[in-house]
Design a protein around this motif. Structure first.
Motif, PDB file in Angstrom:
ATOM      1  N   GLY A 472       0.789  -1.228   0.000  1.00  0.00           N
ATOM      2  CA  GLY A 472       0.000   0.000   0.000  1.00  0.00           C
ATOM      3  C   GLY A 472       0.816   1.270   0.000  1.00  0.00           C
ATOM      4  N   GLN A 473       2.142   1.161   0.055  1.00  0.00           N
ATOM      5  CA  GLN A 473       2.988   2.349   0.075  1.00  0.00           C
ATOM      6  C   GLN A 473       3.697   2.525  -1.268  1.00  0.00           C
ATOM      7  OE1 GLN A 473       5.641   2.709   3.390  1.00  0.00           O
ATOM      8  NE2 GLN A 473       4.189   1.808   4.847  1.00  0.00           N
ATOM      9  N   SER A 474       4.088   3.754  -1.550  1.00  0.00           N
ATOM     10  CA  SER A 474       4.808   4.037  -2.782  1.00  0.00           C
ATOM     11  C   SER A 474       6.269   3.654  -2.635  1.00  0.00           C
ATOM     12  CB  SER A 474       4.717   5.535  -3.117  1.00  0.00           C
ATOM     13  OG  SER A 474       5.251   6.301  -2.061  1.00  0.00           O
ATOM     14  N   ALA A 475       6.864   3.234  -3.753  1.00  0.00           N
ATOM     15  CA  ALA A 475       8.305   3.001  -3.797  1.00  0.00           C
ATOM     16  C   ALA A 475       8.959   4.286  -4.265  1.00  0.00           C
ATOM     17  CB  ALA A 475       8.623   1.864  -4.764  1.00  0.00           C
ATOM     18  N   ALA A 515       4.725   6.285   6.409  1.00  0.00           N
ATOM     19  CA  ALA A 515       3.943   5.741   5.301  1.00  0.00           C
ATOM     20  C   ALA A 515       3.557   6.868   4.352  1.00  0.00           C
ATOM     21  CB  ALA A 515       2.697   5.060   5.849  1.00  0.00           C
ATOM     22  N   ALA A 516       3.383   6.528   3.077  1.00  0.00           N
ATOM     23  CA  ALA A 516       3.034   7.546   2.090  1.00  0.00           C
ATOM     24  C   ALA A 516       1.877   7.066   1.230  1.00  0.00           C
ATOM     25  CB  ALA A 516       4.237   7.876   1.208  1.00  0.00           C
ATOM     26  N   ALA A 517       0.888   7.943   1.034  1.00  0.00           N
ATOM     27  CA  ALA A 517      -0.239   7.639   0.156  1.00  0.00           C
ATOM     28  C   ALA A 517      -0.086   8.470  -1.106  1.00  0.00           C
ATOM     29  CB  ALA A 517      -1.558   7.973   0.852  1.00  0.00           C
ATOM     30  N   VAL A 518      -0.053   7.799  -2.235  1.00  0.00           N
ATOM     31  CA  VAL A 518       0.146   8.486  -3.505  1.00  0.00           C
ATOM     32  C   VAL A 518      -1.185   9.016  -4.033  1.00  0.00           C
ATOM     33  CG1 VAL A 518       0.822   8.183  -5.917  1.00  0.00           C
ATOM     34  CG2 VAL A 518       2.193   7.178  -4.099  1.00  0.00           C
ATOM     35  N   ALA A 560      -5.603  10.660   2.186  1.00  0.00           N
ATOM     36  CA  ALA A 560      -5.202  10.304   3.550  1.00  0.00           C
ATOM     37  C   ALA A 560      -4.758  11.575   4.268  1.00  0.00           C
ATOM     38  CB  ALA A 560      -4.070   9.278   3.519  1.00  0.00           C
ATOM     39  N   ALA A 561      -4.516  11.455   5.553  1.00  0.00           N
ATOM     40  CA  ALA A 561      -4.045  12.596   6.336  1.00  0.00           C
ATOM     41  C   ALA A 561      -2.521  12.571   6.413  1.00  0.00           C
ATOM     42  CB  ALA A 561      -4.643  12.548   7.735  1.00  0.00           C
ATOM     43  N   VAL A 580       0.843  12.698  -8.784  1.00  0.00           N
ATOM     44  CA  VAL A 580       1.061  14.150  -8.793  1.00  0.00           C
ATOM     45  C   VAL A 580       1.461  14.662  -7.409  1.00  0.00           C
ATOM     46  CG1 VAL A 580      -0.442  14.574 -10.764  1.00  0.00           C
ATOM     47  CG2 VAL A 580      -1.420  14.580  -8.470  1.00  0.00           C
ATOM     48  N   ALA A 581       1.169  13.877  -6.376  1.00  0.00           N
ATOM     49  CA  ALA A 581       1.538  14.277  -5.014  1.00  0.00           C
ATOM     50  C   ALA A 581       1.477  13.035  -4.138  1.00  0.00           C
ATOM     51  CB  ALA A 581       0.592  15.351  -4.483  1.00  0.00           C
ATOM     52  N   GLU A 582       2.034  13.149  -2.936  1.00  0.00           N
ATOM     53  CA  GLU A 582       1.879  12.079  -1.962  1.00  0.00           C
ATOM     54  C   GLU A 582       1.686  12.707  -0.590  1.00  0.00           C
ATOM     55  OE1 GLU A 582       5.309   9.609  -1.996  1.00  0.00           O
ATOM     56  OE2 GLU A 582       6.697  11.191  -1.407  1.00  0.00           O
ATOM     57  N   VAL A 583       0.946  11.996   0.228  1.00  0.00           N
ATOM     58  CA  VAL A 583       0.702  12.439   1.603  1.00  0.00           C
ATOM     59  C   VAL A 583       1.519  11.541   2.526  1.00  0.00           C
ATOM     60  CG1 VAL A 583      -0.996  12.769   3.413  1.00  0.00           C
ATOM     61  CG2 VAL A 583      -1.604  13.234   1.033  1.00  0.00           C
ATOM     62  N   VAL A 584       2.441  12.139   3.277  1.00  0.00           N
ATOM     63  CA  VAL A 584       3.351  11.390   4.145  1.00  0.00           C
ATOM     64  C   VAL A 584       2.878  11.517   5.590  1.00  0.00           C
ATOM     65  CG1 VAL A 584       5.730  11.117   4.924  1.00  0.00           C
ATOM     66  CG2 VAL A 584       5.255  11.830   2.573  1.00  0.00           C
ATOM     67  N   SER A 585       2.647  10.392   6.205  1.00  0.00           N
ATOM     68  CA  SER A 585       2.263  10.386   7.618  1.00  0.00           C
ATOM     69  C   SER A 585       3.422   9.841   8.445  1.00  0.00           C
ATOM     70  CB  SER A 585       1.015   9.517   7.825  1.00  0.00           C
ATOM     71  OG  SER A 585       1.269   8.186   7.427  1.00  0.00           O
ATOM     72  N   GLY A 586       3.454  10.153   9.725  1.00  0.00           N
ATOM     73  CA  GLY A 586       4.562   9.704  10.572  1.00  0.00           C
ATOM     74  C   GLY A 586       5.640  10.761  10.647  1.00  0.00           C
ATOM     75  N   GLY A 587       6.794  10.411  11.177  1.00  0.00           N
ATOM     76  CA  GLY A 587       7.821  11.411  11.453  1.00  0.00           C
ATOM     77  C   GLY A 587       8.894  11.537  10.416  1.00  0.00           C
ATOM     78  N   GLY A 588       8.741  10.885   9.286  1.00  0.00           N
ATOM     79  CA  GLY A 588       9.856  10.857   8.348  1.00  0.00           C
ATOM     80  C   GLY A 588       9.798  11.870   7.234  1.00  0.00           C
ATOM     81  N   PHE A 589       8.923  12.876   7.333  1.00  0.00           N
ATOM     82  CA  PHE A 589       8.791  13.810   6.212  1.00  0.00           C
ATOM     83  C   PHE A 589      10.016  14.711   6.086  1.00  0.00           C
ATOM     84  CE2 PHE A 589       7.675  17.845   4.298  1.00  0.00           C
ATOM     85  CZ  PHE A 589       6.994  17.441   3.168  1.00  0.00           C
TER      86      PHE A 589
END
Length: 686
Positions: A472-475, A515-518, A560-561, A580-589
């Motif tokens: 479910g995550q982007s590479a 985690a990242a949602a594309v 996603a948030a 065109v974008a991704e939403v990154v959750s967690g502390g790794g942005f």
């Protein structure tokens, strides 16, 4: 000497017909040596839509293309398609611009000028043929073929005689819709040959499936030259295969004498090249027999379907096809070829959407008023009267339309110098600006970057295997191609990749711990602006990107948030399902470098709409259809009366006047240059 000669259209009309005129010069030059050895009468390589496409989409100088092709084809004549007084634009130009254009094109490499006029008005040939005569180049006068009660063999013979009188070296029967039937071609060629002692060339699209038979019968009737396309770019909305015609005539009195082995090598080359342009391919690949009844050119048909889709009226295509016949008759039976096909087709759409002639486009009014020239038949005088009233004209123009256009080259030269900020401008740049004044400034700004590449993305993806990613995550990874870093993001569901060039010196971001949602583009289009800032926290359903697709704005929302990271630049074109974008959750942005765009800045934002009307006397003026605001007709704050034109929008390649529905002071709600949706407020009257 072969009885029948061939002109191959692979360098111009083939890719214009099949994949939106997107072939770059770099994909033409490697095969030019082989093309040059075939022995064609000519290679059509310039004109038509190639000029527009080169500066609008390819960031490529069309004049440089012509010069390079001329150098690469020393033994073969280069042909260009010229729209008479329209040259390569969509309006009539003054005679001095026409003369300068033809002179420059001849100097830079054109050997054969195929000149046509959409209305078959010989007066619109005069300036171009006079200029071409001075260069000593071959002049081919093209007859735009149509099947109406007023387009008879007798009329075409009369036209051929007139074209011979203006100095044509050869004639062309230009069948842009695939409507020329085999036996009709035989009779037409016989009749013209009997009346005029000039070589005849046949140009017939394969759209209806008749072209191979049509070319064969035309040759039997005495046609001297046939237009074909190397097989790997033939058929569909293109033309008959070159190799097919060579083999049909082999061993007969019409034997072309061309080497089939060499032609097959050329076909193999373009078979591979075509793969690079797959995303631009039309879905139409076979024969469209609807055209035999509707008489609508294949390209026009697909354009109409797209236009109706933009307006949310896909179900009205059959009504529009019927209405086209009405409009064509009311407008004096103009042949349906650029620009008359766009004028008639768009007016038919407006008639279906808003009622017959309740909204006339600016181009429709000009055609009805005679500004494009004389039509084949009388027009509907009620509609003409309506157009003349809107144009504030007393009567139709009956003289040569260009006689009303004052000399304009010096003025255009001055504007080009101002635009480029230099007193030393080339005649080619002046003419480029003259053809497309809205597109040229951006092209001049970006020209030094060189032509676009349709292989950079594939190279970036292929340079390294995608690392494994959690379900479910982007590479996400960074690769280096020819010394340049690319950031690659692969969507988990579709496998679609977004490749963003990383500016030199920027710290590349390879991956994130969270985690990242594309977020992918649901359709192909152009990113016109971001709705949030890079790194901003967003919630599911937040609009993050606005794209323009089929001339309408579409909001792309977060799924996603998390914090937003953009993967494609504002102004860039994106494919369907491209991230065109991704939403990154967690502390790794980690903030990514701004995506680079070669397409220039996004369009200017519209002025903020005023607060809601203070009282019922305020009236909103909406856009009747989706389109682009090209200019205001009055000033901000100006007092207007009902019926006053306040905004001009471009919709479906035509200009449409938007009028005030009440009296009041105008306040604009959308800026010039912005794209608007149907029913979007454009202005309000206070």
């Amino acid at each position: 000497m072969p009885k029948v000669k061939l002109t191959d259209l692979v360098l111009r009309d083939a890719h214009q017909s099949l994949f939106a005129t997107r072939m770059v010069t770099a994909d033409m030059l490697p095969v030019c040596d082989k093309l040059d050895r075939v022995g064609f009468f000519a290679l059509e390589a310039w004109g038509g839509a190639t000029f527009d496409s080169a500066i609008r989409f390819l960031n490529e100088d069309p004049w440089e293309r012509l010069k390079q092709l001329k150098k690469a084809l020393p033994n073969t004549k280069i042909m260009m398609l010229l729209r008479g007084q329209n040259l390569l634009g969509y309006r009539h130009y003054a005679d001095d611009v026409v003369a300068r254009f033809v002179e420059t094109a001849a100097r830079d490499g054109v050997d054969v000028f195929r000149i046509f006029d959409a209305l078959n008005d010989p007066r619109n040939f005069k300036a171009a043929t006079d200029a071409a005569k001075k260069t000593g180049k071959h002049i081919q006068a093209a007859i735009s073929y149509a099947t109406t009660p007023f387009h008879t063999i007798e009329k075409y013979v009369e036209l051929a005689k007139k074209y011979a009188e203006v100095g044509a070296d050869s004639l062309c029967i230009k069948d842009m819709s695939g409507l020329l039937k085999p036996y009709a071609a035989y009779e037409l060629v016989k009749a013209i040959k009997k009346a005029v002692d000039l070589p005849i060339e046949i140009h017939s699209h394969a759209t209806t499936g008749m072209s191979v038979a049509t070319l064969t019968k035309a040759a039997e009737a005495g046609a001297d030259i046939l237009d074909t396309v190397i097989s790997s770019l033939a058929m569909g909305t293109s033309h008959s295969p070159t190799e097919t015609m060579v083999e049909i005539f082999r061993g007969t009195e019409f034997d072309t004498g061309l080497d089939i082995s060499l032609l097959l090598e050329i076909a193999a080359y373009f078979r591979e090249i075509r793969k690079k342009y797959k995303k631009f391919e039309s879905s139409f690949l076979g024969a469209d027999t609807r055209i035999l009844v509707s008489q609508v050119p294949g390209g026009m048909l697909s354009n109409l379907e797209s236009q109706l889709k933009e307006q949310g009226a896909q179900d009205k295509i059959d009504e529009v096809l019927k209405e086209i016949a009405v409009v064509q008759k009311d407008f004096g039976y103009p042949p349906l070829v650029t620009p008359t096909s766009q004028i008639v087709g768009t007016q038919a759409v407006f008639n279906v959407l808003f009622g017959r002639y309740n909204r006339l486009t600016g181009e429709s009014m000009d055609l009805l008023a005679g500004k494009y020239g004389a039509c084949a038949a009388p027009k509907n005088q009620e509609v003409v009267k309506k157009a003349l009233e809107s144009l504030k004209m007393e009567k139709e123009i009956t003289h040569r339309p260009a006689d009303d256009i004052p000399q304009e080259y010096e003025k255009l030269e001055g504007e080009t110098k101002k635009l480029l900020g230099t007193a030393a401008v080339t005649v080619e740049d002046v003419l480029t600006y003259a053809m497309f004044p809205k597109v040229a400034p951006e092209f001049f700004k970006n020209r030094s970057k060189g032509p676009v590449s349709f292989t950079a993305e594939a190279a970036a993806v292929a340079a390294a295997p995608a690392p494994a990613a959690a379900a479910g995550q982007s590479a996400r990874y960074v690769v280096n191609v020819n010394g340049e870093n690319y950031r690659v993001v692969v969507a988990p569901d579709t496998g679609a990749a977004s490749i963003t060039p990383i500016p030199a010196g920027a710290a590349p971001v390879a991956a994130t711990a969270g985690a990242a949602a594309v977020i992918s583009a649901p359709v192909a289009g152009t990113i016109i602006r971001y709705a949030v800032k890079e790194g901003e926290e967003v919630k599911p359903g937040t609009t993050v990107v606005i794209i323009e697709s089929m001339k309408m704005e579409l909001e792309i929302k977060a799924t996603a948030a998390g914090k937003i990271r953009f993967l494609a630049a504002a102004g860039s074109q994106v494919a369907a399902q491209q991230p065109v974008a991704e939403v990154v959750s967690g502390g790794g942005f980690v903030a990514a470098p701004a995506p680079r765009s070669d397409a220039g800045p996004a369009p200017a934002a519209a002025p903020a709409p005023a607060a809601g009307p203070a009282d019922a006397s305020q009236v909103v003026i909406p856009a009747p259809v989706a389109g682009t605001i090209i200019r205001y007709a009055v000033n901000e704050g100006e007092e207007v009366k009902p019926g006053t034109t306040v905004v001009i929008i471009e919709s479906m390649k035509m200009e449409l006047e938007i009028k005030a529905t009440a009296a009041g002071r105008v306040h604009f709600l959308a800026a010039v240059g912005t794209q608007v949706a149907a029913q979007q407020p454009l202005a309000e009257l206070r």
